[in-house]
Design a protein around this motif. Structure first.
Motif, mmCIF file in Angstrom:
data_model
loop_
_atom_site.group_PDB
_atom_site.id
_atom_site.type_symbol
_atom_site.label_atom_id
_atom_site.label_comp_id
_atom_site.label_asym_id
_atom_site.label_seq_id
_atom_site.Cartn_x
_atom_site.Cartn_y
_atom_site.Cartn_z
ATOM 1 N N TRP A 194 12.310 2.587 -7.446
ATOM 2 C CA TRP A 194 11.257 3.599 -7.419
ATOM 3 C C TRP A 194 10.117 3.074 -8.251
ATOM 4 N N ALA A 195 8.910 3.185 -7.746
ATOM 5 C CA ALA A 195 7.749 2.657 -8.455
ATOM 6 C C ALA A 195 6.573 3.611 -8.301
ATOM 7 N N MET A 196 5.574 3.414 -9.135
ATOM 8 C CA MET A 196 4.374 4.224 -9.073
ATOM 9 C C MET A 196 3.165 3.320 -9.190
ATOM 10 N N ALA A 197 2.160 3.568 -8.367
ATOM 11 C CA ALA A 197 0.896 2.848 -8.434
ATOM 12 C C ALA A 197 -0.198 3.881 -8.631
ATOM 13 N N ALA A 198 -0.981 3.734 -9.675
ATOM 14 C CA ALA A 198 -2.061 4.676 -9.963
ATOM 15 C C ALA A 198 -3.392 3.951 -9.907
ATOM 16 N N PHE A 250 0.177 3.381 3.211
ATOM 17 C CA PHE A 250 -0.090 3.139 1.791
ATOM 18 C C PHE A 250 -1.320 2.259 1.588
ATOM 19 N N GLU A 251 -1.490 1.245 2.426
ATOM 20 C CA GLU A 251 -2.652 0.368 2.287
ATOM 21 C C GLU A 251 -3.943 1.133 2.565
ATOM 22 N N GLY A 252 -3.922 1.997 3.571
ATOM 23 C CA GLY A 252 -5.095 2.805 3.854
ATOM 24 C C GLY A 252 -5.429 3.750 2.720
ATOM 25 N N PHE A 253 -4.411 4.363 2.144
ATOM 26 C CA PHE A 253 -4.606 5.279 1.016
ATOM 27 C C PHE A 253 -5.170 4.533 -0.189
ATOM 28 N N ALA A 254 -4.704 3.314 -0.407
ATOM 29 C CA ALA A 254 -5.160 2.523 -1.553
ATOM 30 C C ALA A 254 -6.541 1.927 -1.320
ATOM 31 N N GLY A 314 11.702 4.796 -3.705
ATOM 32 C CA GLY A 314 10.457 5.022 -2.980
ATOM 33 C C GLY A 314 9.263 4.581 -3.787
ATOM 34 N N LEU A 315 8.127 5.183 -3.448
ATOM 35 C CA LEU A 315 6.866 4.799 -4.062
ATOM 36 C C LEU A 315 5.972 6.013 -4.180
ATOM 37 N N LEU A 316 5.363 6.178 -5.339
ATOM 38 C CA LEU A 316 4.353 7.216 -5.563
ATOM 39 C C LEU A 316 3.050 6.511 -5.857
ATOM 40 N N HIS A 317 2.019 6.838 -5.082
ATOM 41 C CA HIS A 317 0.685 6.269 -5.314
ATOM 42 C C HIS A 317 -0.268 7.420 -5.599
ATOM 43 N N VAL A 318 -0.975 7.318 -6.714
ATOM 44 C CA VAL A 318 -1.914 8.342 -7.125
ATOM 45 C C VAL A 318 -3.319 7.771 -7.051
ATOM 46 N N LYS A 319 -4.196 8.515 -6.399
ATOM 47 C CA LYS A 319 -5.592 8.104 -6.292
ATOM 48 C C LYS A 319 -6.445 9.341 -6.543
ATOM 49 N N GLY A 320 -7.046 9.394 -7.716
ATOM 50 C CA GLY A 320 -7.800 10.591 -8.084
ATOM 51 C C GLY A 320 -6.863 11.769 -8.225
ATOM 52 N N ARG A 321 -7.103 12.823 -7.435
ATOM 53 C CA ARG A 321 -6.261 14.013 -7.462
ATOM 54 C C ARG A 321 -5.286 14.037 -6.284
ATOM 55 N N ARG A 322 -5.236 12.936 -5.517
ATOM 56 C CA ARG A 322 -4.376 12.870 -4.339
ATOM 57 C C ARG A 322 -3.121 12.049 -4.635
ATOM 58 N N PHE A 323 -2.014 12.483 -4.068
ATOM 59 C CA PHE A 323 -0.724 11.828 -4.229
ATOM 60 C C PHE A 323 -0.175 11.469 -2.853
ATOM 61 N N LEU A 324 0.340 10.271 -2.726
ATOM 62 C CA LEU A 324 1.043 9.823 -1.528
ATOM 63 C C LEU A 324 2.390 9.316 -2.004
ATOM 64 N N GLN A 325 3.467 9.859 -1.451
ATOM 65 C CA GLN A 325 4.786 9.469 -1.925
ATOM 66 C C GLN A 325 5.740 9.234 -0.773
ATOM 67 N N ALA A 326 6.547 8.192 -0.934
ATOM 68 C CA ALA A 326 7.666 7.924 -0.032
ATOM 69 C C ALA A 326 8.940 8.134 -0.838
ATOM 70 N N LEU A 327 9.873 8.882 -0.278
ATOM 71 C CA LEU A 327 11.183 9.108 -0.884
ATOM 72 C C LEU A 327 12.239 8.600 0.088
#
Length: 127
Positions: A88-92, A118-122, A36-49
């Protein structure tokens, strides 16, 4: 195979140790066959498992029980026939702007709705 996508928020005052989160997540996900993918933006987390339904649900239950964050909201829970994330990857989002290209690359193989999330979150899409 189950794909589960959720968002959460880190509690105020808690330091976010991304290196530790990444190391722990990679170890646990490798053990459980979860991608999956974990994207962190500030204090918010969006993750796909993605993976075996029982393993994904157990991972989410473990995550939901972690007191370092709150306001967990499941955005999507669906069956998929093939993994949309090869590993599995992470984008911060560290403010450098590099995360936009990174997220775009990481979600290339995902369904349009997953890419859009994910694009909207980023911040790739204009508001």
């Amino acid at each position: 195979m189950l794909q589960l996508i959720y968002v959460s928020t880190a509690r105020n005052g808690d330091a976010i140790d991304l290196d530790n989160i990444l190391a722990t997540s990679r170890r646990n996900n490798r053990r459980d066959g979860i991608t999956g993918l974990l994207h962190v933006k500030g204090r918010r987390f969006l993750q796909a498992l993605e993976g075996d339904a029982g393993k994904v649900e157990a991972a989410y239950a473990r995550i939901a029980g972690d007191p370092r964050h709150f306001a967990l909201v499941i955005l999507s829970r669906r069956s998929v026939t093939a993994r949309e994330f090869g590993d599995w990857a992470m984008a911060a989002d560290d403010g450098s702007g590099d995360v936009v290209a990174q997220v775009a690359t990481l979600v290339e193989g995902a369904a349009p709705s997953v890419r859009g999330t994910f694009e909207g979150f980023a911040g790739l899409r204009a508001a």
